[in-house]
Design a protein around this motif. Structure first.
Motif, PDB file in Angstrom:
ATOM      1  N   ILE A   3      29.531   4.847 -12.771  1.00 21.57           N
ATOM      2  CA  ILE A   3      28.705   5.026 -13.955  1.00 21.57           C
ATOM      3  C   ILE A   3      27.537   4.054 -13.798  1.00 21.57           C
ATOM      4  N   SER A   4      26.348   4.571 -13.955  1.00 24.67           N
ATOM      5  CA  SER A   4      25.134   3.808 -13.723  1.00 24.67           C
ATOM      6  C   SER A   4      25.078   2.556 -14.590  1.00 24.67           C
ATOM      7  N   THR A   5      24.419   1.536 -14.059  1.00 26.51           N
ATOM      8  CA  THR A   5      24.220   0.316 -14.841  1.00 26.51           C
ATOM      9  C   THR A   5      23.306   0.572 -16.044  1.00 26.51           C
ATOM     10  N   LYS A   6      22.604   1.714 -16.041  1.00 29.58           N
ATOM     11  CA  LYS A   6      21.787   2.047 -17.214  1.00 29.58           C
ATOM     12  C   LYS A   6      22.653   2.090 -18.473  1.00 29.58           C
ATOM     13  N   CYS A   7      23.901   2.493 -18.329  1.00 30.20           N
ATOM     14  CA  CYS A   7      24.793   2.577 -19.493  1.00 30.20           C
ATOM     15  C   CYS A   7      25.108   1.185 -20.044  1.00 30.20           C
ATOM     16  N   SER A   8      25.395   0.232 -19.156  1.00 32.23           N
ATOM     17  CA  SER A   8      25.681  -1.116 -19.647  1.00 32.23           C
ATOM     18  C   SER A   8      24.425  -1.762 -20.221  1.00 32.23           C
ATOM     19  N   ILE A   9      23.271  -1.480 -19.634  1.00 35.40           N
ATOM     20  CA  ILE A   9      22.016  -1.999 -20.182  1.00 35.40           C
ATOM     21  C   ILE A   9      21.777  -1.396 -21.577  1.00 35.40           C
ATOM     22  N   ALA A  10      22.046  -0.108 -21.719  1.00 38.36           N
ATOM     23  CA  ALA A  10      21.880   0.557 -23.020  1.00 38.36           C
ATOM     24  C   ALA A  10      22.804  -0.056 -24.066  1.00 38.36           C
ATOM     25  N   ILE A  11      24.042  -0.329 -23.697  1.00 38.88           N
ATOM     26  CA  ILE A  11      24.991  -0.946 -24.633  1.00 38.88           C
ATOM     27  C   ILE A  11      24.499  -2.333 -25.027  1.00 38.88           C
ATOM     28  N   HIS A  12      24.024  -3.091 -24.063  1.00 34.25           N
ATOM     29  CA  HIS A  12      23.443  -4.414 -24.331  1.00 34.25           C
ATOM     30  C   HIS A  12      22.310  -4.275 -25.358  1.00 34.25           C
ATOM     31  N   ILE A  15      23.624  -3.426 -28.881  1.00 31.15           N
ATOM     32  CA  ILE A  15      24.180  -4.607 -29.551  1.00 31.15           C
ATOM     33  C   ILE A  15      23.039  -5.481 -30.061  1.00 31.15           C
ATOM     34  N   PHE A  16      22.038  -5.706 -29.234  1.00 30.20           N
ATOM     35  CA  PHE A  16      20.886  -6.538 -29.615  1.00 30.20           C
ATOM     36  C   PHE A  16      20.187  -5.947 -30.835  1.00 30.20           C
ATOM     37  N   ILE A  17      19.933  -4.647 -30.792  1.00 28.66           N
ATOM     38  CA  ILE A  17      19.244  -3.982 -31.905  1.00 28.66           C
ATOM     39  C   ILE A  17      20.082  -4.066 -33.182  1.00 28.66           C
ATOM     40  N   ASN A  18      21.386  -3.901 -33.058  1.00 29.95           N
ATOM     41  CA  ASN A  18      22.262  -4.011 -34.220  1.00 29.95           C
ATOM     42  C   ASN A  18      22.219  -5.418 -34.814  1.00 29.95           C
ATOM     43  N   GLU A  19      22.225  -6.412 -33.949  1.00 28.18           N
ATOM     44  CA  GLU A  19      22.279  -7.800 -34.415  1.00 28.18           C
ATOM     45  C   GLU A  19      20.951  -8.305 -34.967  1.00 28.18           C
ATOM     46  N   TYR A  20      19.830  -7.872 -34.368  1.00 27.22           N
ATOM     47  CA  TYR A  20      18.545  -8.465 -34.720  1.00 27.22           C
ATOM     48  C   TYR A  20      17.510  -7.490 -35.263  1.00 27.22           C
ATOM     49  N   THR A  65      15.212   0.735 -33.954  1.00 25.50           N
ATOM     50  CA  THR A  65      16.314   0.562 -34.905  1.00 25.50           C
ATOM     51  C   THR A  65      17.352   1.647 -34.652  1.00 25.50           C
ATOM     52  N   LEU A  66      18.577   1.381 -35.062  1.00 26.43           N
ATOM     53  CA  LEU A  66      19.627   2.383 -34.958  1.00 26.43           C
ATOM     54  C   LEU A  66      19.356   3.502 -35.953  1.00 26.43           C
ATOM     55  N   SER A  67      19.589   4.733 -35.550  1.00 24.67           N
ATOM     56  CA  SER A  67      19.316   5.846 -36.463  1.00 24.67           C
ATOM     57  C   SER A  67      20.584   6.608 -36.847  1.00 24.67           C
ATOM     58  N   ILE A 134      32.842  -1.890 -29.905  1.00 22.38           N
ATOM     59  CA  ILE A 134      32.195  -2.808 -28.966  1.00 22.38           C
ATOM     60  C   ILE A 134      31.564  -3.970 -29.721  1.00 22.38           C
ATOM     61  N   ILE A 135      30.903  -3.682 -30.818  1.00 24.19           N
ATOM     62  CA  ILE A 135      30.268  -4.754 -31.599  1.00 24.19           C
ATOM     63  C   ILE A 135      31.324  -5.619 -32.280  1.00 24.19           C
ATOM     64  N   ASP A 136      32.417  -5.027 -32.727  1.00 28.35           N
ATOM     65  CA  ASP A 136      33.521  -5.830 -33.263  1.00 28.35           C
ATOM     66  C   ASP A 136      34.053  -6.788 -32.202  1.00 28.35           C
ATOM     67  N   ASN A 137      34.192  -6.308 -30.969  1.00 25.96           N
ATOM     68  CA  ASN A 137      34.634  -7.176 -29.869  1.00 25.96           C
ATOM     69  C   ASN A 137      33.615  -8.276 -29.583  1.00 25.96           C
ATOM     70  N   TYR A 138      32.347  -7.920 -29.651  1.00 24.79           N
ATOM     71  CA  TYR A 138      31.279  -8.913 -29.467  1.00 24.79           C
ATOM     72  C   TYR A 138      31.404 -10.014 -30.522  1.00 24.79           C
ATOM     73  N   HIS A 139      31.622  -9.631 -31.773  1.00 30.25           N
ATOM     74  CA  HIS A 139      31.731 -10.612 -32.851  1.00 30.25           C
ATOM     75  C   HIS A 139      32.962 -11.499 -32.677  1.00 30.25           C
ATOM     76  N   LYS A 140      34.038 -10.966 -32.132  1.00 25.92           N
ATOM     77  CA  LYS A 140      35.235 -11.786 -31.883  1.00 25.92           C
ATOM     78  C   LYS A 140      34.959 -12.861 -30.839  1.00 25.92           C
ATOM     79  N   LEU A 141      34.068 -12.560 -29.902  1.00 23.97           N
ATOM     80  CA  LEU A 141      33.756 -13.499 -28.826  1.00 23.97           C
ATOM     81  C   LEU A 141      32.717 -14.545 -29.214  1.00 23.97           C
ATOM     82  N   THR A 142      31.938 -14.258 -30.251  1.00 23.32           N
ATOM     83  CA  THR A 142      30.876 -15.193 -30.617  1.00 23.32           C
ATOM     84  C   THR A 142      31.224 -16.010 -31.834  1.00 23.32           C
TER      85      THR A 142
END
Length: 142
Positions: A3-12, A15-20, A65-67, A134-142
């Protein structure tokens, strides 16, 4: 075959857009700095996610922004938005087996049934993971 790294970059980026995204303008340059990816790559990813209805981008001033709700954004939807044929590319069969060989002339038929099952299982698995998780997991780590 991956699976292309484009997918992990998109997820990154998501998450950034959701947080900020609510408190600051999130641009491709900002996402580029965060991901360590080229801004052109980021713009291509944003374009794919926008076409899929995952992101909105303000014209003129910019800013993504997330739509849609996080629960509606699955890993499958993200990967499919960026690479519509990714499941077939993930598990491929060599293109030119010898038609004169008994194995070569039948290998596609032999593998199709098994590979179809693997593709179906992977699709179901990717559809079961949402950005909410994924974002819930991110919040558990931060």
């Amino acid at each position: 075959m991956h699976i292309s790294t484009k997918c992990s970059i998109a997820i990154h980026c998501l998450i950034f857009i959701n947080e900020y995204g609510e408190t600051q303008k999130v641009t491709s340059n900002l996402l580029s700095l965060s991901t360590g990816s080229n801004p052109v790559t980021i713009r291509n990813i944003i374009s794919g996610l926008k076409k899929e209805g995952i992101l909105s981008v303000k014209f003129g001033t910019g800013g993504a922004t997330l739509s849609c709700p996080l629960e509606d954004i699955t890993l499958y939807r993200i990967c499919n938005a960026l690479e519509p044929d990714f499941l077939n590319k993930l598990i491929g069969i060599h293109a030119a087996p010898s038609p004169l060989c008994p194995i070569g002339k039948n290998i596609h038929s032999v593998l199709d049934a098994s590979y179809d099952g693997i593709r179906d299982a992977l699709q179901v698995s990717l559809q079961s993971v949402s950005m909410k998780e994924i974002i819930d997991n991110y919040h558990k780590l931060t």
